[in-house]
Write a protein that holds these residues in place. Structure first.
Motif, PDB file in Angstrom:
ATOM      1  N   TRP A  25      40.292  17.250 -22.258  1.00 54.18           N
ATOM      2  CA  TRP A  25      41.333  17.846 -21.412  1.00 54.18           C
ATOM      3  C   TRP A  25      42.183  16.782 -20.729  1.00 54.18           C
ATOM      4  O   TRP A  25      43.378  16.991 -20.494  1.00 54.18           O
ATOM      5  N   GLY A  26      41.592  15.640 -20.412  1.00 55.79           N
ATOM      6  CA  GLY A  26      42.375  14.540 -19.828  1.00 55.79           C
ATOM      7  C   GLY A  26      43.411  14.015 -20.809  1.00 55.79           C
ATOM      8  O   GLY A  26      44.565  13.765 -20.440  1.00 55.79           O
ATOM      9  N   LEU A  27      43.012  13.865 -22.070  1.00 56.43           N
ATOM     10  CA  LEU A  27      43.976  13.438 -23.099  1.00 56.43           C
ATOM     11  C   LEU A  27      45.065  14.493 -23.296  1.00 56.43           C
ATOM     12  O   LEU A  27      46.241  14.160 -23.455  1.00 56.43           O
ATOM     13  N   LEU A  31      46.129  16.494 -21.012  1.00 54.23           N
ATOM     14  CA  LEU A  31      46.989  16.391 -19.832  1.00 54.23           C
ATOM     15  C   LEU A  31      47.989  15.246 -19.988  1.00 54.23           C
ATOM     16  O   LEU A  31      49.170  15.390 -19.640  1.00 54.23           O
ATOM     17  N   ILE A  32      47.525  14.131 -20.525  1.00 54.07           N
ATOM     18  CA  ILE A  32      48.431  13.000 -20.772  1.00 54.07           C
ATOM     19  C   ILE A  32      49.539  13.418 -21.735  1.00 54.07           C
ATOM     20  O   ILE A  32      50.714  13.093 -21.526  1.00 54.07           O
ATOM     21  N   LEU A  33      49.181  14.160 -22.777  1.00 59.49           N
ATOM     22  CA  LEU A  33      50.196  14.679 -23.707  1.00 59.49           C
ATOM     23  C   LEU A  33      51.168  15.611 -23.002  1.00 59.49           C
ATOM     24  O   LEU A  33      52.377  15.573 -23.257  1.00 59.49           O
ATOM     25  N   VAL A  59      52.034  15.596 -19.835  1.00 61.68           N
ATOM     26  CA  VAL A  59      52.914  14.787 -18.976  1.00 61.68           C
ATOM     27  C   VAL A  59      53.950  14.061 -19.833  1.00 61.68           C
ATOM     28  O   VAL A  59      55.134  14.036 -19.501  1.00 61.68           O
ATOM     29  N   THR A  60      53.488  13.501 -20.946  1.00 55.39           N
ATOM     30  CA  THR A  60      54.392  12.791 -21.858  1.00 55.39           C
ATOM     31  C   THR A  60      55.472  13.728 -22.408  1.00 55.39           C
ATOM     32  O   THR A  60      56.638  13.357 -22.501  1.00 55.39           O
ATOM     33  N   LYS A  66      56.528  16.327 -20.957  1.00 50.02           N
ATOM     34  CA  LYS A  66      57.242  16.927 -19.817  1.00 50.02           C
ATOM     35  C   LYS A  66      57.274  18.451 -19.906  1.00 50.02           C
ATOM     36  O   LYS A  66      58.272  19.083 -19.621  1.00 50.02           O
ATOM     37  N   LEU A  71      51.286  21.539 -18.949  1.00 51.69           N
ATOM     38  CA  LEU A  71      50.698  20.894 -17.783  1.00 51.69           C
ATOM     39  C   LEU A  71      49.877  21.899 -16.974  1.00 51.69           C
ATOM     40  O   LEU A  71      48.761  21.598 -16.534  1.00 51.69           O
ATOM     41  N   CYS A 103      46.603  22.605 -18.997  1.00 50.32           N
ATOM     42  CA  CYS A 103      45.643  21.490 -18.931  1.00 50.32           C
ATOM     43  C   CYS A 103      45.121  21.288 -17.512  1.00 50.32           C
ATOM     44  O   CYS A 103      43.924  21.042 -17.311  1.00 50.32           O
TER      45      CYS A 103
END
Length: 191
Positions: A78-80, A82-84, A86-87, A89, A94, A97
């Motif tokens: 889930w952290g990965l 979330l990074i996706l 954010v990337t 946008k 968001l 996640c």
């Protein structure tokens, strides 16, 4: 925590009035970490007629089921994601996640022998908490009612924020589920 509690807190943290897609994403993210359990247990209980003691006393702890739970309950996965989000946008992704990670954060300190491997694929280690949200051997008789009370308070706050018909109906259903859970704790049905 109970699934309806996750939905309540996810909607409160990541849902937005008059933004149905965002709110639905928050609700989905709140539920996804529990979805496999519902699918697996539901199939066995309702279709295969497997006794509840076997489902929750044996199958839940089996390597096959735990392998699935490692994926949908992984802070790493889930952290990965979330990074996706954010990337990309993407507010909707968001919310999804973020709500899933909130689910894991709320579950992490409240599972004893039913804990999950939250750091897969890095490790299969499980944090076996001294506290349970449901099991009275690990203070579930204290934690459970606190969970219900907090959830009902958040439902009241959500009802003030969300004015849409479907949102209000959902809040009423979630509050009713929590009220049923409160009755189960008071009656001693939940151990």
């Amino acid at each position: 925590m109970m699934s309806q509690t996750h939905l309540i807190f996810g909607m409160a943290a990541f849902g937005k009035p008059d933004q149905a897609r965002l709110t639905l994403a928050a609700l989905a993210g709140s539920f996804i970490p529990d979805a496999s359990l519902y699918l697996l247990a539901g199939t066995h209980l309702l279709i295969l007629d497997t006794p509840p003691g076997v489902v929750f006393g044996q199958l839940y702890y089996s390597e096959g089921w735990q392998a699935i739970f490692r994926i949908d309950n992984s802070f790493v996965v889930w952290g990965l994601a979330l990074i996706l989000a954010v990337t990309a946008k993407s507010k909707v992704f968001l919310a999804l996640c973020g709500a899933a990670l909130l689910h894991l954060l709320l579950d992490f300190p409240l599972h004893n022998d039913d804990a999950r491997a939250h750091f897969w694929p890095i490790t299969n280690w499980k944090f076996v908490s001294p506290v349970s949200y449901w099991d009275s051997r690990y203070y579930g008789h204290i934690v459970g009612p606190i969970e219900v009370a907090c959830s009902l308070a958040v439902c009241a706050w959500l009802a003030l924020r969300f004015r849409g018909r479907w949102e209000r109906a959902l809040i009423v259903v979630l509050a009713a589920l929590q009220t049923f859970a409160a009755a189960a704790y008071v009656s001693g049905f939940v151990t």
